[in-house]
Scaffold this motif. Structure first.
Motif, PDB file in Angstrom:
ATOM      1  N   VAL A 232       0.859  -1.183   0.000  1.00 14.66           N
ATOM      2  CA  VAL A 232       0.000   0.000   0.000  1.00 14.66           C
ATOM      3  C   VAL A 232       0.896   1.234   0.000  1.00 14.66           C
ATOM      4  CG1 VAL A 232      -1.768   1.257   1.276  1.00 14.66           C
ATOM      5  CG2 VAL A 232      -1.822  -1.248   1.225  1.00 14.66           C
ATOM      6  N   ILE A 233       0.662   2.138  -0.942  1.00 13.78           N
ATOM      7  CA  ILE A 233       1.457   3.363  -1.068  1.00 13.78           C
ATOM      8  C   ILE A 233       0.902   4.413  -0.108  1.00 13.78           C
ATOM      9  CG2 ILE A 233       2.219   5.189  -2.647  1.00 13.78           C
ATOM     10  CD1 ILE A 233       3.280   2.358  -3.302  1.00 13.78           C
ATOM     11  N   TYR A 234       1.784   5.023   0.658  1.00 19.39           N
ATOM     12  CA  TYR A 234       1.391   6.086   1.585  1.00 19.39           C
ATOM     13  C   TYR A 234       1.589   7.431   0.903  1.00 19.39           C
ATOM     14  CZ  TYR A 234       1.964   2.411   5.132  1.00 19.39           C
ATOM     15  OH  TYR A 234       1.887   1.268   5.866  1.00 19.39           O
ATOM     16  N   ASN A 235       0.593   8.307   0.983  1.00 14.72           N
ATOM     17  CA  ASN A 235       0.709   9.630   0.388  1.00 14.72           C
ATOM     18  C   ASN A 235       0.454  10.741   1.390  1.00 14.72           C
ATOM     19  OD1 ASN A 235      -2.011   9.129   0.636  1.00 14.72           O
ATOM     20  ND2 ASN A 235      -2.562   9.764  -1.421  1.00 14.72           N
ATOM     21  N   SER A 236       0.454  10.430   2.668  1.00 15.87           N
ATOM     22  CA  SER A 236       0.218  11.411   3.719  1.00 15.87           C
ATOM     23  C   SER A 236       1.543  11.940   4.257  1.00 15.87           C
ATOM     24  CB  SER A 236      -0.560  10.776   4.873  1.00 15.87           C
ATOM     25  OG  SER A 236      -0.593  11.643   5.986  1.00 15.87           O
ATOM     26  N   GLU A 237       1.580  13.208   4.592  1.00 18.75           N
ATOM     27  CA  GLU A 237       2.782  13.752   5.235  1.00 18.75           C
ATOM     28  C   GLU A 237       2.943  13.196   6.649  1.00 18.75           C
ATOM     29  OE1 GLU A 237       1.104  18.052   6.691  1.00 18.75           O
ATOM     30  OE2 GLU A 237       1.682  17.849   4.593  1.00 18.75           O
ATOM     31  N   ASN A 238       1.909  12.513   7.171  1.00 17.70           N
ATOM     32  CA  ASN A 238       1.991  11.882   8.484  1.00 17.70           C
ATOM     33  C   ASN A 238       2.680  10.521   8.431  1.00 17.70           C
ATOM     34  OD1 ASN A 238       0.544  13.961   9.796  1.00 17.70           O
ATOM     35  ND2 ASN A 238      -1.380  13.081   9.092  1.00 17.70           N
ATOM     36  N   ALA A 239       2.925   9.999   7.237  1.00 18.20           N
ATOM     37  CA  ALA A 239       3.536   8.679   7.085  1.00 18.20           C
ATOM     38  C   ALA A 239       5.027   8.741   7.407  1.00 18.20           C
ATOM     39  CB  ALA A 239       3.324   8.158   5.675  1.00 18.20           C
ATOM     40  N   ASN A 240       5.527   7.687   8.043  1.00 21.19           N
ATOM     41  CA  ASN A 240       6.950   7.595   8.357  1.00 21.19           C
ATOM     42  C   ASN A 240       7.738   6.907   7.255  1.00 21.19           C
ATOM     43  OD1 ASN A 240       6.568   8.804  10.859  1.00 21.19           O
ATOM     44  ND2 ASN A 240       6.099   6.864  11.833  1.00 21.19           N
ATOM     45  N   GLN A 241       7.044   6.361   6.260  1.00 22.12           N
ATOM     46  CA  GLN A 241       7.696   5.655   5.159  1.00 22.12           C
ATOM     47  C   GLN A 241       6.836   5.806   3.910  1.00 22.12           C
ATOM     48  OE1 GLN A 241       7.659   2.186   7.598  1.00 22.12           O
ATOM     49  NE2 GLN A 241       6.199   1.127   6.291  1.00 22.12           N
ATOM     50  N   ALA A 242       7.331   5.360   2.762  1.00 23.74           N
ATOM     51  CA  ALA A 242       6.647   5.559   1.486  1.00 23.74           C
ATOM     52  C   ALA A 242       5.586   4.506   1.187  1.00 23.74           C
ATOM     53  CB  ALA A 242       7.658   5.582   0.349  1.00 23.74           C
ATOM     54  N   GLU A 243       5.718   3.311   1.797  1.00 25.64           N
ATOM     55  CA  GLU A 243       4.768   2.234   1.525  1.00 25.64           C
ATOM     56  C   GLU A 243       4.712   1.286   2.719  1.00 25.64           C
ATOM     57  OE1 GLU A 243       6.365   0.457  -1.999  1.00 25.64           O
ATOM     58  OE2 GLU A 243       7.877  -0.660  -0.900  1.00 25.64           O
ATOM     59  N   SER A 244       3.689   0.430   2.705  1.00 27.10           N
ATOM     60  CA  SER A 244       3.522  -0.531   3.791  1.00 27.10           C
ATOM     61  C   SER A 244       4.611  -1.597   3.754  1.00 27.10           C
ATOM     62  CB  SER A 244       2.148  -1.198   3.701  1.00 27.10           C
ATOM     63  OG  SER A 244       2.006  -1.913   2.490  1.00 27.10           O
ATOM     64  N   ALA A 245       4.881  -2.190   4.894  1.00 28.05           N
ATOM     65  CA  ALA A 245       5.868  -3.268   4.978  1.00 28.05           C
ATOM     66  C   ALA A 245       5.317  -4.560   4.386  1.00 28.05           C
ATOM     67  CB  ALA A 245       6.277  -3.486   6.433  1.00 28.05           C
ATOM     68  N   THR A 246       4.004  -4.718   4.412  1.00 30.38           N
ATOM     69  CA  THR A 246       3.365  -5.928   3.898  1.00 30.38           C
ATOM     70  C   THR A 246       2.457  -5.592   2.722  1.00 30.38           C
ATOM     71  OG1 THR A 246       1.521  -5.696   5.449  1.00 30.38           O
ATOM     72  CG2 THR A 246       3.371  -7.047   6.166  1.00 30.38           C
ATOM     73  N   VAL A 247       2.107  -6.603   1.944  1.00 29.87           N
ATOM     74  CA  VAL A 247       1.214  -6.402   0.803  1.00 29.87           C
ATOM     75  C   VAL A 247      -0.245  -6.440   1.258  1.00 29.87           C
ATOM     76  CG1 VAL A 247       2.871  -7.359  -0.829  1.00 29.87           C
ATOM     77  CG2 VAL A 247       1.142  -8.860   0.186  1.00 29.87           C
ATOM     78  N   PHE A 248      -1.111  -5.792   0.473  1.00 28.06           N
ATOM     79  CA  PHE A 248      -2.547  -5.801   0.760  1.00 28.06           C
ATOM     80  C   PHE A 248      -3.047  -7.232   0.619  1.00 28.06           C
ATOM     81  CE2 PHE A 248      -7.073  -5.020  -0.295  1.00 28.06           C
ATOM     82  CZ  PHE A 248      -7.402  -4.248   0.804  1.00 28.06           C
ATOM     83  N   HIS A 249      -3.912  -7.627   1.502  1.00 26.74           N
ATOM     84  CA  HIS A 249      -4.353  -9.014   1.596  1.00 26.74           C
ATOM     85  C   HIS A 249      -5.138  -9.491   0.361  1.00 26.74           C
ATOM     86  CE1 HIS A 249      -7.429  -6.428   3.454  1.00 26.74           C
ATOM     87  NE2 HIS A 249      -8.317  -7.275   2.945  1.00 26.74           N
ATOM     88  N   ASP A 250      -5.077 -10.793   0.135  1.00 24.49           N
ATOM     89  CA  ASP A 250      -5.810 -11.429  -0.959  1.00 24.49           C
ATOM     90  C   ASP A 250      -7.276 -11.638  -0.589  1.00 24.49           C
ATOM     91  OD1 ASP A 250      -3.652 -11.636  -2.690  1.00 24.49           O
ATOM     92  OD2 ASP A 250      -3.080 -13.621  -1.957  1.00 24.49           O
ATOM     93  N   GLU A 251      -8.087 -11.794  -1.615  1.00 27.95           N
ATOM     94  CA  GLU A 251      -9.520 -12.078  -1.491  1.00 27.95           C
ATOM     95  C   GLU A 251     -10.237 -11.128  -0.525  1.00 27.95           C
ATOM     96  OE1 GLU A 251     -10.866 -14.004  -3.676  1.00 27.95           O
ATOM     97  OE2 GLU A 251      -8.897 -14.605  -4.394  1.00 27.95           O
ATOM     98  N   PRO A 252     -10.109  -9.801  -0.756  1.00 28.07           N
ATOM     99  CA  PRO A 252     -10.841  -8.863   0.096  1.00 28.07           C
ATOM    100  C   PRO A 252     -12.341  -9.081  -0.039  1.00 28.07           C
ATOM    101  CG  PRO A 252      -9.750  -7.719  -1.717  1.00 28.07           C
ATOM    102  CD  PRO A 252      -9.347  -9.144  -1.797  1.00 28.07           C
TER     103      PRO A 252
END
Length: 82
Positions: free
Chosen positions: A7-27
């Protein structure tokens, strides 16, 4: 968010550019919960078998920008929203 991708982070509140894990399967079904300061969290079931499912959560700031994603429940089977 796209299943199988970070998951890509686009908030100035984020401490990093993307999530450490991938978005889950079969939402499956999801819900939103209000966070302090005007933000919210979207939670979504992962409807997989064999204890590979769970619930993922994407948190948005008060501008609607993403700053956090992670699994809040893991190792479940066939979580179904209906």
């Amino acid at each position: 968010a796209h299943k199988g991708k970070k998951v890509i982070y686009n908030s100035e509140n984020a401490n990093q550019a993307e999530s450490a894990t991938v978005f889950h399967d079969e939402p499956d079904a999801g819900a939103c919960f209000e966070e302090g300061g005007g933000g919210w969290t979207y939670v979504s079931n992962s409807e997989l078998d064999d204890e590979k499912g769970g619930v993922g959560a994407i948190t948005f700031d008060n501008n609607g920008d993403v700053f956090r994603y992670g699994m809040v429940l893991e190792n479940t089977s066939r979580n179904c929203g209906g």
